[in-house]
Design an enzyme around this catalytic site. Structure first.
Site, PDB file in Angstrom:
ATOM      1  N   PRO A  24       5.065  -3.263  -8.599  1.00  0.00           N
ATOM      2  CA  PRO A  24       4.440  -2.183  -9.454  1.00  0.00           C
ATOM      3  C   PRO A  24       5.409  -1.229  -9.724  1.00  0.00           C
ATOM      4  O   PRO A  24       5.988  -0.555  -8.865  1.00  0.00           O
ATOM      5  CB  PRO A  24       3.107  -1.667  -8.339  1.00  0.00           C
ATOM      6  CG  PRO A  24       3.844  -2.036  -6.928  1.00  0.00           C
ATOM      7  CD  PRO A  24       4.794  -3.332  -7.263  1.00  0.00           C
ATOM      8  N   ALA A  26       5.599   2.352 -11.796  1.00  0.00           N
ATOM      9  CA  ALA A  26       4.838   3.674 -12.625  1.00  0.00           C
ATOM     10  C   ALA A  26       5.740   3.831 -13.810  1.00  0.00           C
ATOM     11  O   ALA A  26       6.910   3.728 -13.717  1.00  0.00           O
ATOM     12  CB  ALA A  26       4.988   4.784 -11.825  1.00  0.00           C
ATOM     13  N   CYS A 108       4.970   5.537  -2.129  1.00  0.00           N
ATOM     14  CA  CYS A 108       5.382   6.541  -2.998  1.00  0.00           C
ATOM     15  C   CYS A 108       6.252   7.773  -2.590  1.00  0.00           C
ATOM     16  O   CYS A 108       5.615   8.618  -1.473  1.00  0.00           O
ATOM     17  CB  CYS A 108       4.438   6.999  -4.123  1.00  0.00           C
ATOM     18  SG  CYS A 108       5.084   7.971  -5.376  1.00  0.00           S
TER      19      CYS A 108
END
Ligand SMILES: Cc1cc2nc3c(=O)[nH]c(=O)nc-3n(C[C@H](O)[C@H](O)[C@H](O)COP(=O)(O)O)c2cc1C
Length: 353
Positions: A24, A26, A108
């Site tokens: 994943p 962003a 994160c």
């Protein structure tokens, strides 16, 4: 011993056809990126992180992240937040959107996220992290996965304490990116921690960080006992890296292949985000696709200056006209856009229209 990366494995009832997972990211992991990743051999793809607060407020842009295309399964949608009931609600939406797994972000390192008590900060609050996993696991029948870093500060080994707790709380798999949050992306991912984590839990572990080649993937799988490797930055503008990792096929793409993939990527992204958002979003991809000595630098600079994606497409095709038949073939092989399940999302997702 060499692992066959084309071997399937399972996270609970979800069958993952290869031992390579697309990370994943962003600002990167749009549908076009995920579908491309599947075509090039990723067994599992992930959405970028989606804010549970954005889901709760039915933020239109956030809900856009919950679009699932017919040909990207199995897919994990990743959520982040710090409030267990809100995370549970977000998990229900992820389930309704048609994902195969709910992934929770405990990795994160970006301040905008950590200052809200979400992302990697939760590694320092194991009780809350476990409550989030419990709440999410009881809100959905989908397997719950957790992605984390080694800890907050350099040298931290927190993941080895928190990881087993999260499995007891209901996590069906853990992904470890063994850098600290403080490190961001500097230094190296220390996969000796991945090996330790594998020895501590009885669920599959996915190894993330610096998987840049088949040789590295094989080495990490052999030395850690991880079930799969996750590939992030190496796949940016370079799906051929995925093919090399999973199949050992190290042919470099021709200019025509590069242009065909990039134009397809542009078209799909425009369809997903609309021209205005897509044209800004795509700029970084031009450098990623056209770099690596594939095209001269001034060509990329010229593309970035153009106002519309149509102009970008025209210039790309003019630079490699042989890309057109490849592009047509690629488009013919893809399911039509109408199969995308967006229109079938429950109306409540859009706040009743
Ligand atoms: C631009 C960018 C965005 C990222 N966004 C996310 C994210 O939304 N969620 C997440 O869990 N990890 C995110 N990551 C971390 C990656 O998933 C991955 O763990 C990390 O990049 C290490 O793998 P790599 O060396 O293969 O890139 C991001 C990484 C990058 C470079």
């Amino acid at each position: 011993m060499l692992t066959n990366l084309r071997e399937s494995w399972q996270i609970r009832h979800v069958e993952i056809p290869t031992r390579m997972v697309l990370a994943p990211m962003a600002g990167v992991s749009v549908q076009a990126f995920r579908r491309q990743g599947r075509r090039f051999g990723a067994g599992l793809v992930c959405s970028e992180m989606v804010s549970c607060a954005g889901i709760e407020h039915r933020n239109e842009k956030t809900l856009g992240y919950l679009r699932v295309a017919a040909d990207e399964h199995p897919l994990a949608i990743q959520i982040f937040g710090s409030d267990p009931p809100l995370m549970a609600e977000a998990a229900r939406m992820v389930d309704a959107a048609g994902a195969d797994l709910v992934d929770i972000n405990f990795g994160c390192p970006v301040r905008k996220v950590t200052k809200t008590g979400a992302g990697a900060t939760l590694l320092d609050d194991a009780d809350r992290a476990a409550r989030i996993v419990e709440a999410v696991a009881s809100a959905t029948d989908l397997p719950v996965s957790v992605k984390m870093r080694r800890g907050l500060r350099d040298g931290s080994r927190t993941c080895l304490e928190v990881g087993p707790q999260l499995v007891r709380a209901g996590a069906a798999t853990l992904t470890l990116h063994p850098r600290s949050a403080q490190q961001m992306y500097t230094g190296e991912a220390d996969h000796s921690l991945t090996a330790e984590l594998v020895s501590l839990v009885d669920v599959p572990v996915i190894a993330s960080g610096d998987i840049t080649s088949r040789a590295k993937a094989q080495a990490v799988l052999a030395t850690t006992g991880a079930a799969a490797v996750m590939v992030g930055r190496s796949a940016q503008g370079n799906p051929w890296a995925l093919r090399e990792i999973v199949d050992g096929d190290d042919r470099q793409p021709s200019r025509e292949e590069v242009v065909a993939e990039l134009v397809l990527f542009i078209r799909e992204t425009v369809r997903e985000l609309g021209e205005r958002r897509a044209s800004g979003f795509l700029k970084k991809f031009y450098g990623w696709y056209l770099g690596r000595g594939r095209f001269p630098k001034p060509f990329k600079q010229e593309l970035v200056m153009l106002g519309s994606t149509e102009e970008v497409e025209r210039l790309l095709i003019a630079a490699a006209p042989g890309a057109l038949p490849l592009l047509e073939r690629l488009e013919d092989e893809l399911p039509v856009a109408g199969e995308v399940l967006l229109d079938e999302l429950p109306i409540s997702l859009y706040g009743g229209g």
